[in-house]
Structures are given as structure tokens and as C-alpha cells.
Design a protein around this motif. Structure first.
Motif, PDB file in Angstrom:
ATOM      1  N   GLU A  79       0.825  -1.201   0.000  1.00  0.00           N
ATOM      2  CA  GLU A  79       0.000   0.000   0.000  1.00  0.00           C
ATOM      3  C   GLU A  79       0.866   1.260   0.000  1.00  0.00           C
ATOM      4  O   GLU A  79       2.059   1.218   0.265  1.00  0.00           O
ATOM      5  N   LEU A  80       0.222   2.403  -0.261  1.00  0.00           N
ATOM      6  CA  LEU A  80       0.915   3.686  -0.288  1.00  0.00           C
ATOM      7  C   LEU A  80       1.654   3.932   1.029  1.00  0.00           C
ATOM      8  O   LEU A  80       2.783   4.433   1.026  1.00  0.00           O
ATOM      9  N   LEU A  81       1.058   3.578   2.139  1.00  0.00           N
ATOM     10  CA  LEU A  81       1.703   3.763   3.439  1.00  0.00           C
ATOM     11  C   LEU A  81       3.010   2.980   3.508  1.00  0.00           C
ATOM     12  O   LEU A  81       4.029   3.483   3.988  1.00  0.00           O
ATOM     13  N   ALA A  84       5.551   4.675   1.167  1.00  0.00           N
ATOM     14  CA  ALA A  84       6.024   5.914   1.798  1.00  0.00           C
ATOM     15  C   ALA A  84       6.981   5.600   2.946  1.00  0.00           C
ATOM     16  O   ALA A  84       7.993   6.292   3.118  1.00  0.00           O
ATOM     17  N   ALA A  85       6.695   4.554   3.719  1.00  0.00           N
ATOM     18  CA  ALA A  85       7.599   4.161   4.807  1.00  0.00           C
ATOM     19  C   ALA A  85       8.946   3.732   4.244  1.00  0.00           C
ATOM     20  O   ALA A  85      10.003   4.087   4.788  1.00  0.00           O
ATOM     21  N   PHE A 136       9.222  10.495   4.157  1.00  0.00           N
ATOM     22  CA  PHE A 136       7.941   9.791   4.272  1.00  0.00           C
ATOM     23  C   PHE A 136       6.793  10.749   3.971  1.00  0.00           C
ATOM     24  O   PHE A 136       5.893  10.435   3.187  1.00  0.00           O
ATOM     25  N   SER A 137       6.808  11.917   4.612  1.00  0.00           N
ATOM     26  CA  SER A 137       5.706  12.870   4.478  1.00  0.00           C
ATOM     27  C   SER A 137       5.544  13.363   3.048  1.00  0.00           C
ATOM     28  O   SER A 137       4.428  13.422   2.526  1.00  0.00           O
ATOM     29  N   TYR A 140       4.176  10.436   0.987  1.00  0.00           N
ATOM     30  CA  TYR A 140       2.817  10.039   1.357  1.00  0.00           C
ATOM     31  C   TYR A 140       1.782  11.089   0.955  1.00  0.00           C
ATOM     32  O   TYR A 140       0.698  10.748   0.489  1.00  0.00           O
ATOM     33  N   TRP A 141       2.108  12.368   1.105  1.00  0.00           N
ATOM     34  CA  TRP A 141       1.122  13.407   0.829  1.00  0.00           C
ATOM     35  C   TRP A 141       1.099  13.890  -0.613  1.00  0.00           C
ATOM     36  O   TRP A 141       0.078  14.400  -1.073  1.00  0.00           O
ATOM     37  N   HIS A 144       0.138  10.870  -4.613  1.00  0.00           N
ATOM     38  CA  HIS A 144      -1.135  10.196  -4.865  1.00  0.00           C
ATOM     39  C   HIS A 144      -1.518  10.374  -6.325  1.00  0.00           C
ATOM     40  O   HIS A 144      -1.308  11.441  -6.899  1.00  0.00           O
ATOM     41  N   SER A 176       2.012   4.806  -6.594  1.00  0.00           N
ATOM     42  CA  SER A 176       2.350   6.161  -6.186  1.00  0.00           C
ATOM     43  C   SER A 176       2.863   6.833  -7.439  1.00  0.00           C
ATOM     44  O   SER A 176       3.700   6.277  -8.147  1.00  0.00           O
TER      45      SER A 176
END
Length: 181
Positions: A79-81, A84-85, A136-137, A140-141, A144, A176
Motif C-alpha cells: 500500500e501507499l503507506l 512511503a515508509a 515519508f511525508s 505520502y502526501w 497520490h 504512487s
């Protein structure tokens, strides 16, 4: 090809664990005195173990097409999370390397300041966490898929443009994505 890359990833991950644990063992059992530098080497080795773990769990495959960037996880946590991690972990090696060079500079030119190593190490940990959080931020933000990106990348996802990784419109939202304008 996925089976080949998965086997390669398994071998690389196992080697990374073994070699980093061996490095930690050597550094902490060596009769030669290396002082507080041992802590930096251990931190770097543990960081590499963490990076390899995240890479194995996420198994990201980045792709570039024209001015578009796409990346999707193909592992346990795709997943995107998870992606991003992984990106955050990718970014935390830079402050660690910078602090290694700073330590060497201090040890050579200003050895009297090594008495403040605990402050130096706290700054290293804070910098590493901050850099990890920043990468990460951002990922993640801002990575998308939106309507504009999906419109530009539709030829890839509907099969009009063939790439080594097979894409479908069903998987478009799982990537992503970003465009470089």
C-alpha cells in the motif's frame, strides 16, 4: 521475471542481515580500541538492517515514463503507506553518512570535543528521524494519483504503450505517481 527478482531479493536480504550482524559483532569484540566510533558503526549497520527489512516487506518497483514517475509495492505491504515508509527509510542514510564524516573530522582536528559524544549522537538520531519523516511525508502526501496524472498515464494503464511491467487500469490507483512539469 518476478520469481527471479524475488529470489535475488531474498539472497540480498539474508546477506545484508548476515554481513551487518557480522560487522556489529566484529566492532564490539575487536581488541583494537575504536572508542565511540563503534556506536556510529553499529547505528549504521542497524540502519542498513532496517532498510533491507523495509525493502523486503514493501518490495518497491519504481518506473519512469517520460515525465512521469510511478512506484508500487509488490511485497507484503504494497500500500501507499508501505511505499512511503520505504521512501522514508531510504532517506535516513544521508544524515548517518554526514555524521560519520563529521565524527572523523572532530576526531582528527578537535579530539577534545569527543567528550560531548552523547550530544553528537542525540543530534544524529534526531537528524535521522527528521529526515526519515520528511521523506515519508513528502511521498505520502504528494505522490497520490490524481485525475491529471491518471489521464496522462492512461496509455500505459490501458496497454497502448507496452512497458516491462504489465499495467492495467485496475492497478492505476495502487501506484504512487507524480508528474514532472
Amino acid at each position: 521475471i518476478q520469481e527471479i527478482t524475488f529470489v535475488s531479493q531474498m539472497v540480498i536480504t539474508i546477506l545484508a542481515y548476515l554481513l551487518n550482524l557480522l560487522l556489529i559483532f566484529i566492532v564490539h569484540t575487536s581488541k583494537r580500541e575504536i572508542g565511540t566510533y563503534r556506536i556510529l558503526i553499529t547505528f549504521f549497520a542497524l540502519s542498513d538492517i532496517y532498510y533491507n527489512t523495509m525493502h523486503f516487506i514493501v518490495y518497491p518497483i519504481p518506473e519512469m515514463y517520460g515525465n512521469a514517475f510511478m512506484m508500487r509495492g509488490h511485497g507484503i505491504f504494497p500500500e501507499l503507506l508501505g511505499v512511503a515508509a520505504y521512501t522514508g527509510v531510504y532517506g535516513h542514510a544521508f544524515p548517518i553518512l554526514i555524521f560519520h564524516f563529521l565524527y572523523r573530522l572532530i576526531a582528527v582536528k578537535y579530539p577534545r570535543f569527543l567528550q560531548f559524544f552523547h550530544i553528537f549522537f542525540i543530534a544524529l538520531v534526531i537528524s535521522t528521524l527528521a529526515n526519515n519523516s520528511l521523506w515519508f511525508s513528502i511521498f505520502y502526501w504528494f505522490f497520490h494519483p490524481d485525475d491529471e496524472i491518471l489521464h496522462v498515464l492512461t496509455p500505459i494503464y490501458n496497454g497502448s504503450i507496452t512497458l516491462p511491467v504489465i499495467h492495467t487500469m485496475d492497478t492505476a490507483e495502487k501506484h504512487s505517481q507524480a508528474l514532472y512539469w
